[in-house]
Design a protein around this motif. Structure first.
Motif, PDB file in Angstrom:
ATOM      1  N   ALA A 307      52.004  38.106  41.736  1.00 20.70           N
ATOM      2  CA  ALA A 307      51.096  39.238  41.474  1.00 20.70           C
ATOM      3  C   ALA A 307      49.659  38.746  41.337  1.00 20.70           C
ATOM      4  O   ALA A 307      48.718  39.395  41.820  1.00 20.70           O
ATOM      5  CB  ALA A 307      51.542  39.983  40.214  1.00 20.70           C
ATOM      6  N   ASN A 308      49.461  37.613  40.670  1.00 16.81           N
ATOM      7  CA  ASN A 308      48.122  37.028  40.567  1.00 16.81           C
ATOM      8  C   ASN A 308      47.579  36.677  41.946  1.00 16.81           C
ATOM      9  O   ASN A 308      46.402  36.924  42.250  1.00 16.81           O
ATOM     10  CB  ASN A 308      48.165  35.765  39.709  1.00 16.81           C
ATOM     11  CG  ASN A 308      48.244  36.067  38.223  1.00 16.81           C
ATOM     12  OD1 ASN A 308      47.973  37.182  37.791  1.00 16.81           O
ATOM     13  ND2 ASN A 308      48.624  35.072  37.438  1.00 16.81           N
ATOM     14  N   LEU A 309      48.432  36.084  42.774  1.00 20.21           N
ATOM     15  CA  LEU A 309      48.019  35.701  44.124  1.00 20.21           C
ATOM     16  C   LEU A 309      47.631  36.938  44.922  1.00 20.21           C
ATOM     17  O   LEU A 309      46.608  36.948  45.636  1.00 20.21           O
ATOM     18  CB  LEU A 309      49.160  34.939  44.807  1.00 20.21           C
ATOM     19  CG  LEU A 309      48.880  34.400  46.202  1.00 20.21           C
ATOM     20  CD1 LEU A 309      47.737  33.392  46.185  1.00 20.21           C
ATOM     21  CD2 LEU A 309      50.141  33.758  46.786  1.00 20.21           C
ATOM     22  N   TYR A 324      43.381  31.520  56.616  1.00 12.71           N
ATOM     23  CA  TYR A 324      44.795  31.218  56.830  1.00 12.71           C
ATOM     24  C   TYR A 324      45.567  31.177  55.502  1.00 12.71           C
ATOM     25  O   TYR A 324      46.723  31.607  55.440  1.00 12.71           O
ATOM     26  CB  TYR A 324      44.985  29.918  57.603  1.00 12.71           C
ATOM     27  CG  TYR A 324      46.399  29.842  58.172  1.00 12.71           C
ATOM     28  CD1 TYR A 324      46.776  30.682  59.218  1.00 12.71           C
ATOM     29  CD2 TYR A 324      47.345  29.000  57.616  1.00 12.71           C
ATOM     30  CE1 TYR A 324      48.066  30.663  59.706  1.00 12.71           C
ATOM     31  CE2 TYR A 324      48.647  28.977  58.103  1.00 12.71           C
ATOM     32  CZ  TYR A 324      49.003  29.817  59.148  1.00 12.71           C
ATOM     33  OH  TYR A 324      50.295  29.816  59.635  1.00 12.71           O
ATOM     34  N   ILE A 325      44.951  30.658  54.457  1.00 12.26           N
ATOM     35  CA  ILE A 325      45.597  30.716  53.141  1.00 12.26           C
ATOM     36  C   ILE A 325      45.873  32.168  52.767  1.00 12.26           C
ATOM     37  O   ILE A 325      46.959  32.499  52.250  1.00 12.26           O
ATOM     38  CB  ILE A 325      44.723  30.046  52.064  1.00 12.26           C
ATOM     39  CG1 ILE A 325      44.727  28.527  52.241  1.00 12.26           C
ATOM     40  CG2 ILE A 325      45.216  30.407  50.664  1.00 12.26           C
ATOM     41  CD1 ILE A 325      43.886  27.780  51.215  1.00 12.26           C
ATOM     42  N   LYS A 326      44.933  33.051  53.057  1.00 11.98           N
ATOM     43  CA  LYS A 326      45.120  34.467  52.729  1.00 11.98           C
ATOM     44  C   LYS A 326      46.242  35.074  53.565  1.00 11.98           C
ATOM     45  O   LYS A 326      47.045  35.864  53.062  1.00 11.98           O
ATOM     46  CB  LYS A 326      43.807  35.227  52.953  1.00 11.98           C
ATOM     47  CG  LYS A 326      42.703  34.829  51.982  1.00 11.98           C
ATOM     48  CD  LYS A 326      41.394  35.527  52.271  1.00 11.98           C
ATOM     49  CE  LYS A 326      41.438  36.979  51.881  1.00 11.98           C
ATOM     50  NZ  LYS A 326      40.097  37.613  51.971  1.00 11.98           N
ATOM     51  N   GLU A 327      46.328  34.667  54.824  1.00 10.04           N
ATOM     52  CA  GLU A 327      47.391  35.191  55.694  1.00 10.04           C
ATOM     53  C   GLU A 327      48.774  34.782  55.180  1.00 10.04           C
ATOM     54  O   GLU A 327      49.699  35.599  55.091  1.00 10.04           O
ATOM     55  CB  GLU A 327      47.181  34.679  57.124  1.00 10.04           C
ATOM     56  CG  GLU A 327      48.243  35.166  58.115  1.00 10.04           C
ATOM     57  CD  GLU A 327      48.027  34.598  59.511  1.00 10.04           C
ATOM     58  OE1 GLU A 327      49.038  34.376  60.214  1.00 10.04           O
ATOM     59  OE2 GLU A 327      46.856  34.346  59.884  1.00 10.04           O
ATOM     60  N   GLN A 331      51.979  37.078  53.338  1.00 11.60           N
ATOM     61  CA  GLN A 331      53.391  37.022  53.697  1.00 11.60           C
ATOM     62  C   GLN A 331      54.259  36.754  52.472  1.00 11.60           C
ATOM     63  O   GLN A 331      55.342  37.338  52.320  1.00 11.60           O
ATOM     64  CB  GLN A 331      53.631  35.924  54.736  1.00 11.60           C
ATOM     65  CG  GLN A 331      53.046  36.199  56.111  1.00 11.60           C
ATOM     66  CD  GLN A 331      53.421  35.095  57.090  1.00 11.60           C
ATOM     67  OE1 GLN A 331      54.598  34.884  57.389  1.00 11.60           O
ATOM     68  NE2 GLN A 331      52.420  34.377  57.570  1.00 11.60           N
ATOM     69  N   LEU A 332      53.787  35.881  51.603  1.00 16.53           N
ATOM     70  CA  LEU A 332      54.566  35.539  50.412  1.00 16.53           C
ATOM     71  C   LEU A 332      54.776  36.740  49.499  1.00 16.53           C
ATOM     72  O   LEU A 332      55.890  36.976  49.027  1.00 16.53           O
ATOM     73  CB  LEU A 332      53.861  34.434  49.613  1.00 16.53           C
ATOM     74  CG  LEU A 332      54.094  32.999  50.028  1.00 16.53           C
ATOM     75  CD1 LEU A 332      53.279  32.069  49.150  1.00 16.53           C
ATOM     76  CD2 LEU A 332      55.569  32.636  49.936  1.00 16.53           C
TER      77      LEU A 332
END
Length: 482
Positions: A307-309, A324-327, A331-332
């Protein structure tokens, strides 16, 4: 407990207290391998710590001495015995800031007293970071000395290997590494001149005599100011409202600015990058300690970390491109199968003990450390044990089962119990708890309680993917005696 260790702890206490030890209580372990013991004499009390890692003990002892000299709130060090890997500390009680938060929170909102404690902790943290680093030879204890680019990459790879790869999400490793490098290059430009606690969370903040004390700081090294503030405000299990996070962040900047110069705009910009870094590192820890080592409170924290992410990637405009980290993060947080994996892991870790007993010998002790559970009194139900044909039988014999079918209201009772128990089990699974105890008592622990315990154990095994342990105390005692 090891007899030799017990003797060593007793000798250390008696040497320090100048009185014999009267009781020694083993305290539950949390995330580390350290063991703690509460010691009491006639006049004095102390906490004993045992840790097989000599280097970690040496660091903790030396850091504690230094911080006490600097007037920083850490436990008093009474008596170290590093040769035997033990030391005595001030007993600060049992209440952590996290426990206070969970007890007093209403409808997800922390109480005013909890917020006050958070502010006290942030003010004391600023002092520890800025004043506490003075004359502290961190290089003697840690390599690398600071939270540099290499250390940040270790944390990101912890996330990649221990969490991300366990989810079966397909990702471009090269593209992810490029973003990792971009993130660490940028954050490495922050000043590393401060003490970085490293694991500054509400579980490591004790509440004692209306103030806060810090524990578990032996992993501290040099680093930026933001990281510890992130660790506290974005602690997954604490689940602080975002509005409160903003308020507490502003309060910390105000307090730290009294001790050092801070560029507020730059500080906040990098604060959220550190929040992203810390959240990914935490997920790595939860993957290893939770999904791999099956430690319950780490598994329970995974949804909060996700949820934090989710909040970070949806609400924060980072000062650098991390597309790319956001992409991968999106997905996670949306992957349905991951949620199912977590739910299944959390359900499988719950052990429900179902017991029958006789009130003549008292209510069974809960040895799980959970502190009790449900106790249902079956003595109001029509008792077949009053009649000669059933006196030597138990609630498992068909004649007794037939009696209950025709002559009692026990089935209505069991249906009502199911409603209560089901709600509790589902809540415990959701919260990632490990133990629940359900006790059924009657006069002799032979008929009504045995039938009730059997019925509920069967119901739980059929309905939930949990571990059910069934004990009929009086019957097991009879069998043992025979």
């Amino acid at each position: 407990m090891d007899t030799k260790l017990q003797q060593q702890i007793s000798a250390l206490f008696e040497s320090w207290a100048k009185e014999p030890i009267q009781s020694m209580q083993i305290l539950p372990q949390s995330g580390s391998d350290r063991q703690y013991f509460r010691l009491k004499g006639a006049q004095k009390t102390a906490l004993a710590a045992f840790n097989a890692n000599f280097g970690e003990n040496k660091t903790f002892v030396d850091y504690t001495k230094h911080f006490l000299e600097m007037g920083i709130r850490v436990p008093q060090l009474y008596a170290p015995n590093l040769e035997n890997n033990i030391y005595l500390l001030q007993d600060l009680g049992d209440q952590t800031l996290l426990q206070h938060l969970e007890i007093e929170r209403k409808d997800g909102i922390p109480s005013d007293s909890t917020i006050s404690y958070y502010k006290k902790a942030l003010s004391a943290l600023a002092k520890m970071q800025i004043k506490g680093i003075q004359n502290l030879p961190v290089e003697v204890y840690h390599t690398p000395v600071s939270f540099n680019e290499q250390a940040m990459l270790w944390d990101l790879n912890y996330f990649k290997y221990c969490f991300l790869k366990t989810t079966k999400i397909e990702f471009d490793e090269y593209a992810l590494e490029q973003d990792f490098q971009r993130l660490t290059n940028h954050l490495a430009q922050e000043s590393q001149a401060f003490f970085m606690f490293r694991d500054f969370q509400a579980r490591n903040i004790m509440l004692h005599d209306q103030t806060v004390y810090f524990i578990d700081y032996q992993g501290g090294k040099k680093g930026p100011l933001q990281y510890d503030v992130v660790s506290l405000l974005f602690q997954a299990k604490a689940n602080l409202p975002n509005k409160l996070r903003q308020e507490l962040l502003d309060y910390y900047i105000q307090e730290a600015s009294k001790l050092t110069s801070i560029d507020t705009q730059k500080f906040k910009g990098n604060f959220y990058l550190f929040a992203l870094l810390r959240t990914l590192q935490v997920l790595g820890a939860y993957g290893f300690k939770g999904l791999y080592q099956q430690k319950e409170h780490f598994i329970a924290s995974i949804p909060f970390a996700l949820a934090n992410l989710d909040w970070l990637i949806e609400n924060i405009r980072f000062p650098i491109d991390l597309s790319y980290i956001k992409e991968v993060s999106k997905q996670l947080v949306t992957q349905h199968s991951l949620r199912l994996i977590i739910a299944k892991q959390k359900a499988e870790q719950l052990t429900v003990q179902v017991k029958s007993f006789s009130y003549k010998r008292g209510i069974p002790k809960d040895d799980s450390g959970n502190g009790g559970g449900f106790v249902f009194d079956c003595r109001f139900i029509h008792n077949p044990g009053r009649y000669q044909p059933y006196k030597k039988l138990t609630g498992r014999d068909q004649a007794v089962i037939d009696f209950f079918e025709k002559e009692s209201t026990i089935h209505d009772f069991i249906e009502q119990v199911k409603g209560i128990i089901d709600e509790a089990v589902e809540n415990y699974i959701k919260r990632g708890f490990a133990n629940l105890c359900i006790n059924f008592g009657c006069t002799g622990g032979q008929h009504r309680s045995v039938f009730s315990a059997d019925s509920i154990a069967k119901h739980l095994k059929e309905k939930y993917p949990i571990k059910v342990v069934l004990h009929h105390r009086e019957q097991e005692l009879k069998n043992w005696q025979n």
